[in-house]
Design a protein around this motif. Structure first.
Motif, PDB file in Angstrom:
ATOM      1  N   GLN A 153      11.936   3.331  16.729  1.00  0.00           N
ATOM      2  CA  GLN A 153      10.630   3.990  16.652  1.00  0.00           C
ATOM      3  C   GLN A 153       9.509   2.944  16.619  1.00  0.00           C
ATOM      4  O   GLN A 153       9.602   1.945  15.924  1.00  0.00           O
ATOM      5  CB  GLN A 153      10.578   4.849  15.392  1.00  0.00           C
ATOM      6  CG  GLN A 153       9.327   5.670  15.262  1.00  0.00           C
ATOM      7  CD  GLN A 153       9.390   6.571  14.021  1.00  0.00           C
ATOM      8  OE1 GLN A 153      10.250   6.418  13.171  1.00  0.00           O
ATOM      9  NE2 GLN A 153       8.475   7.495  13.934  1.00  0.00           N
ATOM     10  N   THR A 154       8.455   3.187  17.396  1.00  0.00           N
ATOM     11  CA  THR A 154       7.298   2.302  17.416  1.00  0.00           C
ATOM     12  C   THR A 154       6.234   2.872  16.488  1.00  0.00           C
ATOM     13  O   THR A 154       5.868   4.037  16.586  1.00  0.00           O
ATOM     14  CB  THR A 154       6.730   2.169  18.846  1.00  0.00           C
ATOM     15  OG1 THR A 154       7.767   1.675  19.700  1.00  0.00           O
ATOM     16  CG2 THR A 154       5.558   1.220  18.878  1.00  0.00           C
ATOM     17  N   ILE A 155       5.743   2.028  15.593  1.00  0.00           N
ATOM     18  CA  ILE A 155       4.758   2.438  14.599  1.00  0.00           C
ATOM     19  C   ILE A 155       3.391   1.891  15.005  1.00  0.00           C
ATOM     20  O   ILE A 155       3.257   0.726  15.368  1.00  0.00           O
ATOM     21  CB  ILE A 155       5.119   1.883  13.201  1.00  0.00           C
ATOM     22  CG1 ILE A 155       6.518   2.319  12.786  1.00  0.00           C
ATOM     23  CG2 ILE A 155       4.086   2.281  12.167  1.00  0.00           C
ATOM     24  CD1 ILE A 155       6.689   3.793  12.630  1.00  0.00           C
ATOM     25  N   GLU A 156       2.384   2.736  14.944  1.00  0.00           N
ATOM     26  CA  GLU A 156       1.005   2.355  15.238  1.00  0.00           C
ATOM     27  C   GLU A 156       0.227   2.379  13.919  1.00  0.00           C
ATOM     28  O   GLU A 156       0.312   3.335  13.160  1.00  0.00           O
ATOM     29  CB  GLU A 156       0.411   3.346  16.224  1.00  0.00           C
ATOM     30  CG  GLU A 156      -0.951   2.981  16.724  1.00  0.00           C
ATOM     31  CD  GLU A 156      -1.431   3.984  17.780  1.00  0.00           C
ATOM     32  OE1 GLU A 156      -2.648   4.168  17.850  1.00  0.00           O
ATOM     33  OE2 GLU A 156      -0.598   4.562  18.489  1.00  0.00           O
TER      34      GLU A 156
ATOM     35  N   PRO B 103       0.815  -1.223   0.000  1.00  0.00           N
ATOM     36  CA  PRO B 103       0.000   0.000   0.000  1.00  0.00           C
ATOM     37  C   PRO B 103       0.846   1.270   0.000  1.00  0.00           C
ATOM     38  O   PRO B 103       0.344   2.346  -0.207  1.00  0.00           O
ATOM     39  CB  PRO B 103      -0.814  -0.108   1.284  1.00  0.00           C
ATOM     40  CG  PRO B 103       0.016  -0.946   2.183  1.00  0.00           C
ATOM     41  CD  PRO B 103       0.801  -1.875   1.306  1.00  0.00           C
ATOM     42  N   GLY B 104       2.148   1.156   0.231  1.00  0.00           N
ATOM     43  CA  GLY B 104       3.008   2.329   0.220  1.00  0.00           C
ATOM     44  C   GLY B 104       4.315   2.095   0.941  1.00  0.00           C
ATOM     45  O   GLY B 104       4.590   1.005   1.437  1.00  0.00           O
ATOM     46  N   VAL B 105       5.128   3.145   0.993  1.00  0.00           N
ATOM     47  CA  VAL B 105       6.450   3.085   1.597  1.00  0.00           C
ATOM     48  C   VAL B 105       6.583   4.241   2.582  1.00  0.00           C
ATOM     49  O   VAL B 105       6.081   5.329   2.333  1.00  0.00           O
ATOM     50  CB  VAL B 105       7.541   3.208   0.498  1.00  0.00           C
ATOM     51  CG1 VAL B 105       8.923   3.227   1.101  1.00  0.00           C
ATOM     52  CG2 VAL B 105       7.409   2.088  -0.509  1.00  0.00           C
ATOM     53  N   PHE B 106       7.254   3.995   3.698  1.00  0.00           N
ATOM     54  CA  PHE B 106       7.506   5.069   4.662  1.00  0.00           C
ATOM     55  C   PHE B 106       8.905   4.896   5.219  1.00  0.00           C
ATOM     56  O   PHE B 106       9.497   3.827   5.118  1.00  0.00           O
ATOM     57  CB  PHE B 106       6.469   5.070   5.788  1.00  0.00           C
ATOM     58  CG  PHE B 106       6.582   3.894   6.717  1.00  0.00           C
ATOM     59  CD1 PHE B 106       7.288   4.001   7.905  1.00  0.00           C
ATOM     60  CD2 PHE B 106       5.973   2.688   6.416  1.00  0.00           C
ATOM     61  CE1 PHE B 106       7.387   2.927   8.763  1.00  0.00           C
ATOM     62  CE2 PHE B 106       6.061   1.611   7.266  1.00  0.00           C
ATOM     63  CZ  PHE B 106       6.775   1.733   8.448  1.00  0.00           C
ATOM     64  N   SER B 107       9.438   5.968   5.775  1.00  0.00           N
ATOM     65  CA  SER B 107      10.751   5.881   6.399  1.00  0.00           C
ATOM     66  C   SER B 107      10.624   6.250   7.874  1.00  0.00           C
ATOM     67  O   SER B 107       9.836   7.110   8.249  1.00  0.00           O
ATOM     68  CB  SER B 107      11.755   6.792   5.707  1.00  0.00           C
ATOM     69  OG  SER B 107      11.311   8.119   5.743  1.00  0.00           O
ATOM     70  N   MET B 108      11.427   5.598   8.678  1.00  0.00           N
ATOM     71  CA  MET B 108      11.412   5.824  10.118  1.00  0.00           C
ATOM     72  C   MET B 108      12.444   6.880  10.469  1.00  0.00           C
ATOM     73  O   MET B 108      13.478   6.983   9.831  1.00  0.00           O
ATOM     74  CB  MET B 108      11.703   4.517  10.844  1.00  0.00           C
ATOM     75  CG  MET B 108      10.632   3.463  10.591  1.00  0.00           C
ATOM     76  SD  MET B 108      11.005   1.877  11.349  1.00  0.00           S
ATOM     77  CE  MET B 108      10.893   2.275  13.071  1.00  0.00           C
ATOM     78  N   GLU B 109      12.133   7.677  11.504  1.00  0.00           N
ATOM     79  CA  GLU B 109      13.038   8.743  11.926  1.00  0.00           C
ATOM     80  C   GLU B 109      14.178   8.219  12.784  1.00  0.00           C
ATOM     81  O   GLU B 109      15.268   8.745  12.769  1.00  0.00           O
ATOM     82  CB  GLU B 109      12.261   9.807  12.684  1.00  0.00           C
ATOM     83  CG  GLU B 109      11.235  10.517  11.819  1.00  0.00           C
ATOM     84  CD  GLU B 109      10.359  11.462  12.622  1.00  0.00           C
ATOM     85  OE1 GLU B 109      10.528  11.547  13.859  1.00  0.00           O
ATOM     86  OE2 GLU B 109       9.495  12.101  12.007  1.00  0.00           O
ATOM     87  N   ARG B 110      13.904   7.177  13.544  1.00  0.00           N
ATOM     88  CA  ARG B 110      14.940   6.610  14.403  1.00  0.00           C
ATOM     89  C   ARG B 110      14.780   5.087  14.430  1.00  0.00           C
ATOM     90  O   ARG B 110      13.726   4.548  14.098  1.00  0.00           O
ATOM     91  CB  ARG B 110      14.873   7.202  15.804  1.00  0.00           C
ATOM     92  CG  ARG B 110      13.556   7.034  16.482  1.00  0.00           C
ATOM     93  CD  ARG B 110      13.474   7.850  17.772  1.00  0.00           C
ATOM     94  NE  ARG B 110      12.265   7.571  18.476  1.00  0.00           N
ATOM     95  CZ  ARG B 110      11.078   8.086  18.162  1.00  0.00           C
ATOM     96  NH1 ARG B 110      10.961   8.907  17.150  1.00  0.00           N
ATOM     97  NH2 ARG B 110      10.001   7.776  18.847  1.00  0.00           N
ATOM     98  N   GLU B 111      15.822   4.416  14.845  1.00  0.00           N
ATOM     99  CA  GLU B 111      15.861   2.963  14.754  1.00  0.00           C
ATOM    100  C   GLU B 111      14.840   2.259  15.647  1.00  0.00           C
ATOM    101  O   GLU B 111      14.219   1.291  15.243  1.00  0.00           O
ATOM    102  CB  GLU B 111      17.272   2.480  15.105  1.00  0.00           C
ATOM    103  CG  GLU B 111      17.526   1.060  14.697  1.00  0.00           C
ATOM    104  CD  GLU B 111      18.987   0.705  14.841  1.00  0.00           C
ATOM    105  OE1 GLU B 111      19.255  -0.386  15.372  1.00  0.00           O
ATOM    106  OE2 GLU B 111      19.837   1.506  14.432  1.00  0.00           O
TER     107      GLU B 111
END
Length: 123
Positions: A63-66, A53-61
């Motif tokens: 990081q918890t994604i909801e 559905p898409g691509v995202f980048s994390m700001e820090r290693e």
């Protein structure tokens, strides 16, 4: 699309249902993470098919994604898999290397054969 989570087997179309949306949030700040739709990737693994559905980048290693969804009136199996730009660039470099590594010797051989043909055709 088929998927297994624990002991349950899920079946689906491989696409979000019409009107369905997926949102990603940084769990610590509650800020929405942009889900870029620039890559429309699909991976086939035998009978199984996964649609991105898409691509995202994390700001820090760490990081918890909801993950939150809207308009999903049927069960959806959502998976996040890591990738890095280094990995993508490595693949591009390998492909470019194979292309260049094939074209250069082929061109050299072609030029040599053309010269040999010209010499052979001279009286």
């Amino acid at each position: 699309m088929k998927g297994r989570l624990g002991n349950e087997l899920y079946h689906g179309s491989g696409e979000l249902p019409p009107g369905g949306k997926v949102f990603l949030f940084d769990a610590s700040s509650g800020r929405e993470i942009d889900l870029g739709k620039t890559v429309s990737a699909e991976k086939n693994m035998g009978e199984d098919r996964a649609v991105s559905p898409g691509v995202f980048s994390m700001e820090r290693e760490e990081q918890t994604i909801e993950v939150k969804g809207a308009g999903l009136n049927s069960p959806l199996l959502f998976s996040i898999s890591p990738t890095s730009s280094r990995q993508v660039m490595g693949i591009v470099i390998v492909i470019a290397g194979v292309i260049v590594g094939s074209i250069i010797p082929a061109t050299i051989i072609f030029v040599q054969l053309m010269r040999r043909r010209q010499r052979a055709s001279r009286p």
